[in-house]
Design an enzyme around this catalytic site. Structure first.
Site, PDB file in Angstrom:
ATOM      1  N   LYS A 296       0.840  -1.206   0.000  1.00 20.71           N
ATOM      2  CA  LYS A 296       0.000   0.000   0.000  1.00 20.71           C
ATOM      3  C   LYS A 296       0.876   1.256   0.000  1.00 20.71           C
ATOM      4  CE  LYS A 296      -1.851   1.697   4.034  1.00 20.71           C
ATOM      5  NZ  LYS A 296      -1.584   3.145   4.139  1.00 20.71           N
ATOM      6  N   ASN A 297       1.875   1.269   0.897  1.00 23.18           N
ATOM      7  CA  ASN A 297       2.674   2.490   1.059  1.00 23.18           C
ATOM      8  C   ASN A 297       3.692   2.689  -0.061  1.00 23.18           C
ATOM      9  OD1 ASN A 297       1.210   3.076   3.295  1.00 23.18           O
ATOM     10  ND2 ASN A 297       2.791   2.487   4.772  1.00 23.18           N
TER      11      ASN A 297
ATOM     12  N   CYS B 137      -5.500   7.902   9.154  1.00 26.65           N
ATOM     13  CA  CYS B 137      -5.807   7.349  10.479  1.00 26.65           C
ATOM     14  C   CYS B 137      -5.448   8.353  11.565  1.00 26.65           C
ATOM     15  CB  CYS B 137      -5.021   6.059  10.711  1.00 26.65           C
ATOM     16  SG  CYS B 137      -5.721   4.640   9.863  1.00 26.65           S
TER      17      CYS B 137
ATOM     18  N   ARG C 278       0.399  14.216  13.356  1.00 27.38           N
ATOM     19  CA  ARG C 278       0.747  14.065  11.942  1.00 27.38           C
ATOM     20  C   ARG C 278       0.891  15.406  11.210  1.00 27.38           C
ATOM     21  NH1 ARG C 278      -1.899   8.712   9.438  1.00 27.38           N
ATOM     22  NH2 ARG C 278       0.205   8.483   8.679  1.00 27.38           N
ATOM     23  N   PRO C 279       1.805  16.246  11.654  1.00 29.56           N
ATOM     24  CA  PRO C 279       2.004  17.527  10.967  1.00 29.56           C
ATOM     25  C   PRO C 279       2.604  17.323   9.581  1.00 29.56           C
ATOM     26  CG  PRO C 279       3.727  17.204  12.606  1.00 29.56           C
ATOM     27  CD  PRO C 279       2.775  16.036  12.732  1.00 29.56           C
TER      28      PRO C 279
ATOM     29  N   ASP D  63       4.680  19.952   8.292  1.00 35.86           N
ATOM     30  CA  ASP D  63       5.623  21.064   8.176  1.00 35.86           C
ATOM     31  C   ASP D  63       6.877  20.683   7.378  1.00 35.86           C
ATOM     32  OD1 ASP D  63       5.978  19.346  10.427  1.00 35.86           O
ATOM     33  OD2 ASP D  63       7.547  20.666  11.178  1.00 35.86           O
TER      34      ASP D  63
ATOM     35  N   ASP E  11       3.947   0.574  12.020  1.00 36.10           N
ATOM     36  CA  ASP E  11       2.735  -0.048  11.474  1.00 36.10           C
ATOM     37  C   ASP E  11       2.530  -1.479  11.986  1.00 36.10           C
ATOM     38  OD1 ASP E  11       2.099   2.214  10.145  1.00 36.10           O
ATOM     39  OD2 ASP E  11       2.594   1.491   8.140  1.00 36.10           O
TER      40      ASP E  11
ATOM     41  N   ARG F 226      -8.987  -0.247   4.384  1.00 33.44           N
ATOM     42  CA  ARG F 226      -8.091   0.740   3.769  1.00 33.44           C
ATOM     43  C   ARG F 226      -6.760   0.109   3.369  1.00 33.44           C
ATOM     44  NH1 ARG F 226      -8.004   6.182   7.073  1.00 33.44           N
ATOM     45  NH2 ARG F 226      -6.382   6.422   5.534  1.00 33.44           N
TER      46      ARG F 226
HETATM   47  C1  UD1 Z   1       4.186   6.845   6.582  1.00 29.28           C
HETATM   48  C2  UD1 Z   1       3.268   5.699   6.255  1.00 29.28           C
HETATM   49  C3  UD1 Z   1       2.639   5.187   7.517  1.00 29.28           C
HETATM   50  C4  UD1 Z   1       3.705   4.827   8.504  1.00 29.28           C
HETATM   51  C5  UD1 Z   1       4.690   5.961   8.695  1.00 29.28           C
HETATM   52  C6  UD1 Z   1       5.898   5.585   9.533  1.00 29.28           C
HETATM   53  C7  UD1 Z   1       2.384   6.088   4.033  1.00 29.28           C
HETATM   54  C8  UD1 Z   1       1.193   6.449   3.258  1.00 29.28           C
HETATM   55  N1  UD1 Z   1       2.236   6.152   5.365  1.00 29.28           N
HETATM   56  O1  UD1 Z   1       3.401   7.857   7.165  1.00 29.28           O
HETATM   57  O2  UD1 Z   1       1.861   4.053   7.206  1.00 29.28           O
HETATM   58  O3  UD1 Z   1       3.064   4.562   9.736  1.00 29.28           O
HETATM   59  O4  UD1 Z   1       5.190   6.408   7.434  1.00 29.28           O
HETATM   60  O5  UD1 Z   1       6.610   4.542   8.908  1.00 29.28           O
HETATM   61  O6  UD1 Z   1       3.430   5.732   3.509  1.00 29.28           O
HETATM   62  N2  UD1 Z   1       6.501  14.409  11.003  1.00 29.28           N
HETATM   63  C9  UD1 Z   1       6.606  15.756  11.292  1.00 29.28           C
HETATM   64  N3  UD1 Z   1       6.418  16.647  10.273  1.00 29.28           N
HETATM   65  C10 UD1 Z   1       6.161  16.255   8.986  1.00 29.28           C
HETATM   66  C11 UD1 Z   1       6.058  14.873   8.713  1.00 29.28           C
HETATM   67  C12 UD1 Z   1       6.225  13.973   9.748  1.00 29.28           C
HETATM   68  O7  UD1 Z   1       6.835  16.133  12.432  1.00 29.28           O
HETATM   69  O8  UD1 Z   1       6.016  17.108   8.102  1.00 29.28           O
HETATM   70  C13 UD1 Z   1       6.672  13.406  12.096  1.00 29.28           C
HETATM   71  C14 UD1 Z   1       5.372  12.641  12.382  1.00 29.28           C
HETATM   72  O9  UD1 Z   1       4.556  13.311  13.293  1.00 29.28           O
HETATM   73  C15 UD1 Z   1       5.885  11.341  12.926  1.00 29.28           C
HETATM   74  C16 UD1 Z   1       7.192  11.147  12.179  1.00 29.28           C
HETATM   75  O10 UD1 Z   1       7.561  12.409  11.646  1.00 29.28           O
HETATM   76  O11 UD1 Z   1       6.193  11.465  14.305  1.00 29.28           O
HETATM   77  C17 UD1 Z   1       7.120  10.110  11.059  1.00 29.28           C
HETATM   78  O12 UD1 Z   1       6.150  10.466  10.145  1.00 29.28           O
HETATM   79  P1  UD1 Z   1       6.274  10.076   8.600  1.00 29.28           P
HETATM   80  O13 UD1 Z   1       7.450   9.202   8.395  1.00 29.28           O
HETATM   81  O14 UD1 Z   1       6.152  11.334   7.828  1.00 29.28           O
HETATM   82  O15 UD1 Z   1       4.983   9.201   8.410  1.00 29.28           O
HETATM   83  P2  UD1 Z   1       3.908   9.338   7.288  1.00 29.28           P
HETATM   84  O16 UD1 Z   1       4.578   9.705   6.000  1.00 29.28           O
HETATM   85  O17 UD1 Z   1       2.769  10.147   7.819  1.00 29.28           O
END
Ligand code: UD1
Length: 417
Positions: A22-23, A116, A121-122, A124, A304, A396
């Site tokens: 999926k990812n 989810c 989940r910011p 930034d 996950d 999903r």
């Molecule tokens: C992706 C996966 C999700 C998985 C996660 C961690 C997809 C669609 N989703 O989610 O299934 O659980 O990786 O392996 O591929 N963060 C920030 N700012 C940002 C982005 C992230 O602070 O702009 C923080 C998040 O709050 C979190 C951490 O970084 O604590 C990891 O997030 P991230 O790796 O970005 O996860 P996702 O891409 O949301």
């Protein structure tokens, strides 16, 4: 609304095949916008997140259809740069469209992404990275507006190796003018898959899978056919199912090295594991506690698989501490596991689990994708009958989940309420 009705207690035997990840598929669908030519994604799972992303491609003006399990995308007539809230809130990955849509049209307007509810989940890191490439970003009334006359390569240092931010930047940088260097990039196998896909389209990216990715922007990307990597989280879910229920299964169409951290934990708790080419064999009877499991970016233990691992720890001999380092509120499955007789105490981002010999059937509620999978595993291993409601979250990310579990011997059926 739909629910699973489950009679627990059967051991699992047989073979199960794993879908494309999926990812991996979701960012590839965003990447398909980077070309006007036809793209074909092989072995594409028809899970809700993919179908919602296909809906977003349609909104942009792409023509899409399934030919068997191959998804064909024709972006020649794509002309729209806006994704409304009704579509964006359905899935987190709608945010990837920022990078590819702004690359294609010079502007993108996207409602804040959903997904989810597992923490803040910011985004930034996504937005700051895009700004480094010359994108002007404004946020207003629940929408993110990006405009850019010309994307320009730049050095981007991520404060955290975010999977989504790394992918968004690859998408934006692929056709930018000049070279982009992403430092402290995420190293997940799905990032490598996105690099390989874009390179098959004519891109010039190297370093994915390490902390430094170099993207040399190209003028044009062309169409391609591609089969994504297999879903390591789905594979892990079935391995944990067998560890919880007992028995022995083979998980086919996997890349064992991509879930080495789980295989290590399963061996620690005394499961017999053998990996051969694209198959993983597991046999499990007695289970010792894994003592400590801490989630961390790849190659660490994947967040996950934290919920399924928590369910497994409930029936291991001894105490386990699970630490969730990535998302703030990813323990929503815990109160439901407690209804099934689990002994768990949560303090902040840590859960202390004291193993019990068996869980008891109960009516439980899934409130996120992986938590829902964990509750399903708890129910198929428990004594007595359980009901898992509702299945929207599980659908999903898992295709034919109950069919695959039933083929292994679990007594599970889907019922419409
Ligand atoms: C992706 C996966 C999700 C998985 C996660 C961690 C997809 C669609 N989703 O989610 O299934 O659980 O990786 O392996 O591929 N963060 C920030 N700012 C940002 C982005 C992230 O602070 O702009 C923080 C998040 O709050 C979190 C951490 O970084 O604590 C990891 O997030 P991230 O790796 O970005 O996860 P996702 O891409 O949301």
């Amino acid at each position: 609304m739909e629910k699973f009705v489950i009679k627990g207690g059967a051991k699992l035997f047989g073979e199960v095949g794993i879908q494309s990840a999926k990812n991996a598929v979701l960012p590839l669908l965003a990447a398909s916008v980077l070309t006007e030519e036809r793209v074909e994604i092989g072995r594409c799972p028809r899970i809700a997140d993919v179908l919602n992303m296909v809906g977003i491609l349609g909104e942009l003006g792409c023509e899409t259809h399934f030919d068997g399990d191959t998804l064909c995308i024709d972006g020649a007539d794509a002309a729209n740069h806006e994704i409304p809230a009704a579509l964006a809130k359905e899935l987190r990955s709608s945010v990837f469209m920022l990078g590819s849509v702004v690359s294609r049209f010079g502007r993108a307007r996207i409602a804040y992404p959903g997904g989810c509810d597992i923490g803040l989940r910011p985004i930034d890191l996504h937005l700051n990275g895009l700004r480094r490439l010359g994108v002007s970003v404004t946020e207003d009334g629940g929408y993110i507006d990006c405009t850019c006359s010309r994307l320009r390569g730049a050095e981007v240092l991520l404060d955290f190796p975010s999977v989504g931010a790394t992918e968004n930047l690859l998408l934006a940088a692929a056709k930018a003018e000049g070279t982009t260097v992403i430092r402290n990039a995420a190293k997940e196998p799905e990032i490598v898959d996105l690099q390989n896909f874009i390179n098959r389209m004519g891109g010039r990216i190297r370093g994915a899978g390490t902390a430094v990715i170099v993207v040399e922007g190209v003028k044009k990307l062309h169409g391609t056919e591609y089969t994504p990597i297999s879903d390591r989280i789905e594979a892990g879910t079935f391995l944990i199912a067998c560890a919880m229920c007992g028995g022995g299964i083979a998980v086919k169409n996997t890349e064992p090295e991509n879930i080495a951290s789980l295989l290590h934990k399963l061996r620690e708790i005394s499961c017999k594991i053998r990996a051969e080419n694209d198959k993983i064999y597991i046999e499990c009877g007695k289970r010792l506690s894994p003592k400590i499991v801490e989630t961390s970016p790849y190659p660490g233990f994947p967040t996950d698989l934290q919920a399924p691992m928590t369910a497994l720890a409930c029936v291991c001999e001894g105490a386990t501490v699970i630490v969730e380092n990535l998302f703030e509120t990813r323990f929503k499955h815990v109160p439901e596991l407690i209804r099934m007789g689990a002994d768990i105490t949560v303090r902040g981002r840590s859960a202390l689990i004291r193993g019990v010999p068996r869980l008891r059937g109960a009516d439980v509620f899934a409130s996120d994708l992986r938590g829902g999978a964990a509750l399903t595993l708890a129910a198929i291993s428990a004594e007595g009958e359980s009901v898992v409601t509702d299945l929207r979250f599980i659908d999903r990310g898992y295709s034919s989940f109950e069919y695959k579990l039933r083929a292994l011997g679990a007594r599970i059926r889907r019922v419409r309420i």
